[in-house]
Enzyme design. Structure first.
Site, PDB file in Angstrom:
ATOM      1  N   ASP A  11       0.875  -1.173   0.000  1.00 25.40           N
ATOM      2  CA  ASP A  11       0.000   0.000   0.000  1.00 25.40           C
ATOM      3  C   ASP A  11       0.910   1.221   0.000  1.00 25.40           C
ATOM      4  O   ASP A  11       1.674   1.437   0.940  1.00 25.40           O
ATOM      5  CB  ASP A  11      -0.878  -0.074   1.254  1.00 25.40           C
ATOM      6  CG  ASP A  11      -1.775   1.149   1.448  1.00 25.40           C
ATOM      7  OD1 ASP A  11      -1.551   2.180   0.784  1.00 25.40           O
ATOM      8  OD2 ASP A  11      -2.679   1.058   2.298  1.00 25.40           O
ATOM      9  N   TYR A 228       0.500   0.317  15.213  1.00 23.71           N
ATOM     10  CA  TYR A 228      -0.475   0.223  14.145  1.00 23.71           C
ATOM     11  C   TYR A 228      -0.017   0.975  12.902  1.00 23.71           C
ATOM     12  O   TYR A 228       0.242   2.162  12.947  1.00 23.71           O
ATOM     13  CB  TYR A 228      -1.840   0.764  14.589  1.00 23.71           C
ATOM     14  CG  TYR A 228      -2.827   0.752  13.444  1.00 23.71           C
ATOM     15  CD1 TYR A 228      -3.297  -0.459  12.949  1.00 23.71           C
ATOM     16  CD2 TYR A 228      -3.242   1.917  12.831  1.00 23.71           C
ATOM     17  CE1 TYR A 228      -4.156  -0.495  11.878  1.00 23.71           C
ATOM     18  CE2 TYR A 228      -4.116   1.891  11.758  1.00 23.71           C
ATOM     19  CZ  TYR A 228      -4.562   0.680  11.284  1.00 23.71           C
ATOM     20  OH  TYR A 228      -5.411   0.653  10.223  1.00 23.71           O
ATOM     21  N   LYS A 231      -3.329  -2.480   7.802  1.00 18.93           N
ATOM     22  CA  LYS A 231      -3.497  -3.920   7.872  1.00 18.93           C
ATOM     23  C   LYS A 231      -2.582  -4.614   6.877  1.00 18.93           C
ATOM     24  O   LYS A 231      -2.058  -3.999   5.956  1.00 18.93           O
ATOM     25  CB  LYS A 231      -4.979  -4.263   7.638  1.00 18.93           C
ATOM     26  CG  LYS A 231      -5.438  -5.480   8.406  1.00 18.93           C
ATOM     27  CD  LYS A 231      -5.043  -5.478   9.869  1.00 18.93           C
ATOM     28  CE  LYS A 231      -5.423  -6.788  10.527  1.00 18.93           C
ATOM     29  NZ  LYS A 231      -4.851  -6.927  11.865  1.00 18.93           N
TER      30      LYS A 231
HETATM   31  P1  13P Z   1      -5.038  -0.479   4.982  1.00 22.66           P
HETATM   32  O1  13P Z   1      -4.058  -1.437   5.591  1.00 22.66           O
HETATM   33  O2  13P Z   1      -5.760  -1.105   3.827  1.00 22.66           O
HETATM   34  O3  13P Z   1      -4.393   0.806   4.623  1.00 22.66           O
HETATM   35  O4  13P Z   1      -6.158  -0.227   6.028  1.00 22.66           O
HETATM   36  C1  13P Z   1      -6.083   0.888   6.799  1.00 22.66           C
HETATM   37  C2  13P Z   1      -7.304   1.084   7.604  1.00 22.66           C
HETATM   38  O5  13P Z   1      -7.270   0.885   8.770  1.00 22.66           O
HETATM   39  C3  13P Z   1      -8.518   1.520   6.950  1.00 22.66           C
HETATM   40  O6  13P Z   1      -9.547   1.797   7.848  1.00 22.66           O
HETATM   41 MG    MG Z   2      -4.050   2.141   3.255  1.00 25.04          MG
HETATM   42 MG    MG Z   3      -4.935  -2.078   2.223  1.00 20.39          MG
HETATM   43 MG    MG Z   4      -2.616  -2.465   4.638  1.00 21.78          MG
END
Ligand code: 13P
Ligand code: MG
Ligand code: MG
Ligand code: MG
Ligand code: 13P
Length: 380
Positions: A11, A228, A231
């Protein structure tokens, strides 16, 4: 010569939140891989995205963990990050946790699944790409594909599959893995992989000849970064047919939209919705979590495809059920089990909120605490 299929994703920033990359990011990554193909470094490639994660699908002869291939992916990700910075996209360079590349992208933020193969007469492969979830999201479907005869008829019917498969289960907390045989150790496998935040099905081998049938990216960002950072949004490669599960058996495992962790702020459970590529962008509450399945044939390293495998009305009811589950889960608001449990929330910003309240607790005499929770956990 053996061919390696490398799926490497990251990402690098998104248009308006965590929704999807900008087309210019995909274009610049495509340009870099096209130049590498021209030079003969790689055989073939395809660039796409699921949600805000850019997916590089690459074939080459260099084997897994090769610095040239990882370096190429790193260059593509850096270029896509540069575009994101120029356009002031949200969370530019999100998954590049380190500035220093030294031969391998593992541990630096990107997710990696690589499978080296001796090409069969026909080499059908499915690659899965998910957003707003974690690698353990593939535990349930992989178990069903390779160990559940109610999902995979071939486990019963096909003599080549009848002996079963071996699961490599990886403990992300301890960084170690265990090989377990199915069907004889099926309950042991489930005892572990039912905790998908910790125990991840990393590889699956056919028992009769050790053929590598499936690989999953196991990188968990929060554990790498210690905080954090979004994800892990995993990828998986599954080989199909001719002594392996049929493509239809592989896809069948996704007909149940099971609950996975990773929705909104990486802090919520939600249904994993199988979608065609055109719906591989996340909106409602930054989700719900979703997965695309791309079908390929590999021909002397060339990538023939992709077939957009979830682009079928046969998955409409799965998607409808996923929508209903999404609605049901959302109505819990900030309550578990929609919100993740305390163990997973350790890696979010919630502890900072709880810290603030720490000194405001007063001792209550009304209820006698025989054994404090903290003592039970420490075993004293
Ligand atoms: P990503 O890992 O897809 O960027 O998710 C981030 C997130 O917490 C969206 O609410
Ligand atoms: Mg993201
Ligand atoms: Mg993502
Ligand atoms: Mg992610
Ligand atoms: P076809 O006759 O359509 O090739 O079907 C083969 C099959 O076994 C599908 O699972």
């Amino acid at each position: 010569a053996k061919v390696t299929l490398s799926v490497i994703k990251a990402d690098l920033g998104s248009i308006a939140g965590h929704h999807m990359p900008h087309p210019d990011q995909l274009a610049v990554a495509t340009k870099i891989l096209a130049e590498a193909k021209q030079k003969g470094l790689i055989i073939d490639f395809y660039v796409t995205h699921v949600g805000d994660d850019i997916q590089l699908i690459i074939t080459h002869n260099k084997g897994p963990d090769h610095p040239d291939i990882h370096g190429l992916a790193w260059d593509a990700f850096k270029a896509a990050t540069k575009v994101a910075r120029e356009l002031k996209l949200y969370a530019a360079g999100q998954d590049l946790l380190s500035e220093a590349f030294s031969g391998n992208v593992k541990g630096l933020g990107p997710g990696v699944a690589e499978l080296e193969m001796e090409e069969r007469e026909a080499e059908p492969v499915v690659t899965f790409h998910a957003d707003k979830t974690e690698p353990g999201a593939f535990n349930l479907p992989l178990f069903r594909i390779f160990a559940d005869p109610f999902n995979t008829a071939g486990l019963v019917i096909d003599p080549k599959m009848h002996d079963g498969f071996v699961f490599e289960v990886y403990d992300v907390f301890e960084g170690r893995s265990v090989l377990l045989k199915s069907p004889e150790e099926m309950y042991d496998i489930l005892a572990l992989i039912g905790t998908p935040g910790r125990y991840i099905v990393r590889r699956v081998y056919r028992k009769s000849d050790n053929l590598l049938a499936a690989v999953v990216s196991v990188e968990r960002l929060n554990l790498i970064a210690g905080k954090y950072v979004g994800k892990d949004d995993p990828v998986a490669i599954v080989r199909a047919q001719h002594g392996l599960p049929a493509v239809g058996e592989i896809l069948e495992a996704f007909s149940f939209p099971h609950l996975v962790a990773g929705w909104m702020r990486g802090s919520h459970n939600g249904p994993l919705m199988p979608v065609p590529m055109r719906y591989a962008r996340v909106t409602r509450f930054d989700g719900p979590p979703r997965v695309i399945a791309l079908g390929w044939n590999i021909s002397n390293g060339r990538l023939i495809g992709p077939a957009d495998l979830f682009d079928d009305v046969a998955f409409d009811e799965t998607r409808r059920l996923a929508q209903n589950i999404a609605e049901y889960m959302r109505r819990h608001g900030p309550f578990m089990p929609h919100r993740l449990g305390p163990e997973e929330m350790e890696y979010t910003t919630l502890p900072a909120v709880l810290e603030k309240l720490k000194d405001r607790f007063v001792k209550s005499e009304e209820v006698k605490v025989v054994k404090k929770h903290s003592d039970m956990l420490s075993g004293s």
